[in-house]
Design an enzyme around this catalytic site. Structure first.
Site, mmCIF file in Angstrom:
data_model
loop_
_atom_site.group_PDB
_atom_site.id
_atom_site.type_symbol
_atom_site.label_atom_id
_atom_site.label_comp_id
_atom_site.label_asym_id
_atom_site.label_seq_id
_atom_site.Cartn_x
_atom_site.Cartn_y
_atom_site.Cartn_z
ATOM 1 N N HIS A 273 0.837 -1.061 0.069
ATOM 2 C CA HIS A 273 -0.135 -0.003 0.041
ATOM 3 C C HIS A 273 0.864 1.211 0.056
ATOM 4 C CE1 HIS A 273 -3.641 -2.469 0.792
ATOM 5 N NE2 HIS A 273 -2.907 -3.060 1.625
ATOM 6 N N ASN B 271 -9.531 -3.905 1.651
ATOM 7 C CA ASN B 271 -9.326 -3.833 0.195
ATOM 8 C C ASN B 271 -10.889 -3.607 -0.254
ATOM 9 O OD1 ASN B 271 -6.827 -4.288 0.480
ATOM 10 N ND2 ASN B 271 -6.534 -6.342 -0.079
#
Length: 467
Positions: free
Chosen positions: A74, A148
């Site tokens: 990320h 997610n």
């Protein structure tokens, strides 16, 4: 051309318009006025630099240290701020969390969106899952919710998580993206199949962070889109739903409900609306408010607890551990991470970069007879039900890995979406070694014979065209 400029492009222009007409004095980090910020101290016009030039040393040493390590996953992302508002009363039957106790109640939030596998310089439009993390500043402390943009993940056992992420990164010798690494891992672990068909479907490249099922060419498309939407007061909004399963239902359900490679069927566990999330403020400084923004799934307010999901259980350690590495032992003290509640009375002390009062003159041990703070059993964690089982490294690879992928192919995708899924997988597989191709196609054949056959046919066409 000026008329085509958007709010993100005009950021510096808008900043200049906000400045006072009279200039203000520039200073050092300690507020000392600077007389000349353009020239170093030297012996004569062409002479050597003097070590006594404290301002130059400050400039260089700060520059050397201005980047913190990027996130292992990320790494590239965008952040924004807003609020969560309760819209339905139903959730109060299931939790005592005060954040949900009143319809209409608002709590401030910080949100970070991200891609998963790429580094900070990667493109927003690559085929990659998207992260979505929310920090809610509640009256009982910080509640962090991380996830997610898909309801499932590739693997179910956390032991494989580092290796799985490595397979998506760069080859350790060539430092290049390596399709053999990616597909070798995906094909060796059948439980990856469900998320793989999601990943290579139209959902694999959403239209920015505000939408799904779209495509774009700007490598910073998602970050630009989010910034401009908020700057133009088109505030993005999401509706929060939950699914409720009792302990008894979980015990008797046909598959492990805490296997994150699977979804809970809506017909069995319908969505319950809770509230809405609205983002209405862009960060005033990206580094301070987004790069240093740290989410931790351990941050659970009273009334919310963790499930026995193996991946989640492992992440309870990993989130806090990586923040201590990236940001330091006192990352919780950074303003964007700090709790905004009257209950704030931690007992931990000291450590590098402690820049609050470090609890002043209070004793530094617990319990003690002098500091008038207490623990309260009403906030104890919810006890687990009786657990029985052999302690072992249990192999979960042979659990059902295909049924929900078959439903996705048969019941969710349209004919056009199926064709794009086949073509996307074939184009990616075409770059891999033949034995990896065969193993991957074997997995897809178990999802549905037609899926495997069509991928094989499309793969042959791609390879023939490349000859």
């Amino acid at each position: 051309m000026a008329s085509n400029r958007d709010k993100a492009t005009d950021q510096l222009k808008d900043f200049k318009a906000s400045q006072p007409a009279k200039p203000v004095q520039v200073t050092t980090q300690f507020g000392i006025p600077v007389g000349d910020k353009q020239n170093a101290l030297t012996v004569g016009p062409r002479g050597p630099i003097l070590l006594k030039d404290n301002h130059l040393i400050e400039e260089l040493s700060r520059f050397d240290r201005e980047r913190i390590p990027e996130r292992v996953v990320h790494a590239k992302g965008a952040g924004a701020f807003g609020y969560f508002q309760v819209t339905k009363p139903d959730i109060t039957r299931y939790t005592k969390a005060k954040v949900f106790d009143t319809v209409g109640k608002k709590s401030p939030v910080a949100v970070r969106f991200s891609t998963v596998w790429g580094n900070t310089g990667s493109g927003d439009t690559h085929r990659d899952p998207r992260g979505f993390a929310v920090k809610v500043y509640t009256e009982e402390g910080v509640w962090d919710l991380a996830g997610n943009n898909t309801p499932i993940f590739f693997i179910r056992d956390p032991m494989l998580f580092p290796s799985f992420i490595h397979s998506q990164k760069r080859n350790p010798q060539t430092n290049l993206k390596d399709p053999d690494m990616l597909w070798d891992m995906l094909s060796l672990r059948p439980e990856c199949t469900h998320q793989t068909v999601f990943h290579f479907s139209d959902r694999g490249i959403p239209d920015g962070y505000r939408h799904m099922n779209g495509y774009a060419d700007d490598p910073d498309y998602s970050i630009r889109d989010l910034f401009n939407a908020i700057a133009n007061k088109r505030f993005p909004s999401w509706t929060l739903h939950v699914q409720i399963m009792t302990y008894d239902q979980a015990r008797e359900f046909k598959f492990n409900p805490f296997d994150l490679t699977k979804v809970w069927p809506h017909k069995d566990f319908p969505l319950i609306e809770v509230g809405k999330l609205v983002l209405d403020r862009n960060p005033s400084n990206y580094f301070a408010e987004v790069e240093q923004l740290a989410f931790d799934v351990n941050n659970l307010v009273p009334g919310i607890d963790v499930s026995p999901d193996k991946m989640l259980q492992a992440r309870l350690f990993a989130y806090a551990d990586t923040h201590k590495h990236r940001l330091g032992a006192n990352y919780q003290q950074i303003p964007v991470n700090r709790a905004k509640c009257p209950l704030y009375h931690p007992t931990q002390r000291d450590g590098p970069m402690r820049y609050d009062d470090n609890q002043g003159s209070a004793p530094n041990y617990w319990p003690n007879s002098f500091h008038n703070i207490k623990d309260d059993h009403q906030y104890k964690e919810h006890g687990e039900r009786h657990l029985v089982g052999d302690i072992d490294r249990h192999d979960s690879s042979n659990e059902d890995n295909y049924e929900q992928s078959t439903d996705f192919w048969n019941k969710v995708l349209t004919p056009d979406e199926r064709q794009r899924l086949v073509e996307n997988i074939a184009e990616s597989l075409a770059e891999t070694l033949p034995f990896i191709q065969e193993r991957a196609i074997g997995n897809f054949e178990r999802v549905h014979p037609d899926l495997g056959a069509r991928i094989r046919l499309a793969l042959n066409k791609v390879q023939s065209a490349n000859l």
